[in-house]
Design a protein around this motif. Structure first.
Motif, PDB file in Angstrom:
ATOM      1  N   GLN A   1      20.607 -10.340  78.389  1.00  0.00           N
ATOM      2  CA  GLN A   1      21.087 -10.500  79.766  1.00  0.00           C
ATOM      3  C   GLN A   1      21.871  -9.266  80.212  1.00  0.00           C
ATOM      4  OE1 GLN A   1      23.349 -14.146  79.860  1.00  0.00           O
ATOM      5  NE2 GLN A   1      21.568 -15.376  80.427  1.00  0.00           N
ATOM      6  N   ILE A   2      22.724  -8.770  79.335  1.00  0.00           N
ATOM      7  CA  ILE A   2      23.517  -7.576  79.663  1.00  0.00           C
ATOM      8  C   ILE A   2      22.592  -6.390  79.929  1.00  0.00           C
ATOM      9  CG2 ILE A   2      25.132  -5.871  78.712  1.00  0.00           C
ATOM     10  CD1 ILE A   2      26.485  -8.202  77.221  1.00  0.00           C
ATOM     11  N   ALA A   3      21.593  -6.197  79.069  1.00  0.00           N
ATOM     12  CA  ALA A   3      20.663  -5.083  79.245  1.00  0.00           C
ATOM     13  C   ALA A   3      19.915  -5.200  80.571  1.00  0.00           C
ATOM     14  CB  ALA A   3      19.687  -5.040  78.077  1.00  0.00           C
ATOM     15  N   ARG A   4      19.501  -6.390  80.921  1.00  0.00           N
ATOM     16  CA  ARG A   4      18.798  -6.587  82.186  1.00  0.00           C
ATOM     17  C   ARG A   4      19.718  -6.350  83.381  1.00  0.00           C
ATOM     18  NH1 ARG A   4      15.727 -12.167  80.300  1.00  0.00           N
ATOM     19  NH2 ARG A   4      13.921 -11.164  79.284  1.00  0.00           N
ATOM     20  N   MET A   5      20.952  -6.824  83.259  1.00  0.00           N
ATOM     21  CA  MET A   5      21.911  -6.644  84.340  1.00  0.00           C
ATOM     22  C   MET A   5      22.207  -5.164  84.557  1.00  0.00           C
ATOM     23  SD  MET A   5      23.702  -8.338  86.565  1.00  0.00           S
ATOM     24  CE  MET A   5      25.175  -8.242  87.589  1.00  0.00           C
ATOM     25  N   VAL A   6      22.415  -4.421  83.473  1.00  0.00           N
ATOM     26  CA  VAL A   6      22.708  -2.997  83.584  1.00  0.00           C
ATOM     27  C   VAL A   6      21.512  -2.254  84.187  1.00  0.00           C
ATOM     28  CG1 VAL A   6      23.230  -0.893  82.294  1.00  0.00           C
ATOM     29  CG2 VAL A   6      24.400  -3.016  81.720  1.00  0.00           C
ATOM     30  N   ALA A   7      20.306  -2.640  83.785  1.00  0.00           N
ATOM     31  CA  ALA A   7      19.112  -2.012  84.346  1.00  0.00           C
ATOM     32  C   ALA A   7      19.044  -2.223  85.853  1.00  0.00           C
ATOM     33  CB  ALA A   7      17.862  -2.568  83.676  1.00  0.00           C
ATOM     34  N   SER A   8      19.444  -3.389  86.319  1.00  0.00           N
ATOM     35  CA  SER A   8      19.463  -3.668  87.757  1.00  0.00           C
ATOM     36  C   SER A   8      20.558  -2.888  88.462  1.00  0.00           C
ATOM     37  CB  SER A   8      19.662  -5.175  87.994  1.00  0.00           C
ATOM     38  OG  SER A   8      18.587  -5.921  87.469  1.00  0.00           O
TER      39      SER A   8
END
Length: 232
Positions: free
Chosen positions: A158-165
């Motif tokens: 989730q953190i990786a996806r959030m940072v990518a966004s």
């Protein structure tokens, strides 16, 4: 691995060699007390025994070729870049008191740059250029899991996806992997398991990612909630 960290004001003494002045002074006093003449004292104190290797000199004097990492070379000034270019072209250096020291082995040199200034054409011409982009979501999640002990796998993803966004937003300073790890450590310390359950905490801890006032103001609570919708 031999690492040279570049910074503004870096000079040859810090990168190449220095004399151990404290030991030289002690040696001078000791030999003067023993009646040694000035020439003998000078020959003694300007010898290998009192030479302090710095990264560049150390790299060319190893028996086996080391890897020389010149980190953030763009932070050093252009004069140092010119000196570095000369050293890495000839792989030898002149020390006035000792003469010319030629490389025992040729190091494998890696230079990194963050793009804070343009590097000279001469330096670029001698390098093989490779651009390191941000990792994809899966790779960044693996980095988070590796570097953040005890973190939940789902939270890391989730953190990786959030940072990518977040990186796709119009930001002055896009967060790097180091900021991602800071944020992951913060969320783990707050005993978070699912970003979507506590959007307020997510927004308040965004200070780990956003490093300018403008970016903080751009990423409003509404924007945070919109981005959270993409982490599922």
């Amino acid at each position: 691995l031999i690492r040279l960290q570049c910074y503004e004001g870096l000079d040859q003494n810090a990168a190449l060699y220095e004399w151990n002045y404290q030991r030289q002074l002690l040696a001078i006093k000791t030999r003067e007390g023993g009646g040694a003449n000035a020439d003998a004292i000078e020959e003694h104190i300007f010898s290998e025994r009192y030479l302090l290797e710095r990264p560049l000199l150390a790299a060319i004097r190893r028996e086996k070729p080391p890897v020389l990492l010149v980190d953030e070379v763009d932070r050093a000034d252009e004069e140092f870049e010119a000196f570095l270019l000369e050293l890495l072209s000839d792989f030898q250096v002149s020390i006035p008191e000792l003469g010319t020291i030629k490389a025992t082995s040729i190091p494998r040199v890696v230079l990194t740059s963050n793009g804070t200034r343009e590097l000279s054409d001469a330096l670029r011409r001698r390098c093989l250029y490779h651009y390191v982009d941000f990792p994809d979501v899966d790779r960044e999640a693996k980095i988070i899991i590796t570097r953040t002990p005890g973190i939940d796998t789902t939270l890391a993803l989730q953190i990786a996806r959030m940072v990518a966004s977040v990186r796709k937003e119009d930001l002055r300073k896009v967060p790097g992997v180091a900021e991602t790890l800071d944020w992951a450590a913060t969320l783990t310390g707050l005993d978070m398991h699912d970003l979507r359950q506590e959007p307020e905490v997510v927004h308040e801890t965004m200070m780990c990612l956003l490093k300018t006032r403008e970016d903080r103001s751009r990423l409003t609570r509404e924007v945070t909630e919109r981005l959270l919708g993409k982490v599922a």
